[in-house]
Design a protein around this motif. Structure first.
Motif: not given
Length: 85
Positions: A2-19
């Motif tokens: 889910n793109r929205r889930l990914r965007r939300c997680l990348e707001r919490v963490l640096d995008p390099d730490r969301v795999h």
């Protein structure tokens, strides 16, 4: 994922730490047991606040959060249920 889930997680963490790639998710789909799961995404928080932020996102989306240590367990405790973070 889910793109929205990914965007939300990348707001919490640096995008390099969301795999989210299939290969990365597959690496974390099991521990030392023979049980296999299916994570939606694998995150690597480094602070308590980041863990809290990830859990908040999971609650918002109604998806499970599975903490993981080294993944050497034989009981399946680190196995993500389908769609878990």
């Amino acid at each position: 994922m889910n793109r929205r889930l990914r965007r939300c997680l990348e707001r919490v963490l640096d995008p390099d730490r969301v795999h989210w790639s299939d290969v990365e998710r597959d690496l974390y789909s099991r521990d030392a047991s023979n049980i296999v799961g299916n994570a939606a995404v694998v995150c690597f928080p480094v602070t308590t606040d980041e863990v809290v932020g990830i859990i908040d996102v999971c609650r918002e989306f109604g998806i499970p959060f599975v903490p993981r240590g080294s993944g050497t367990g034989l009981a399946g405790g680190a196995i993500p249920s389908d769609g878990a973070v």
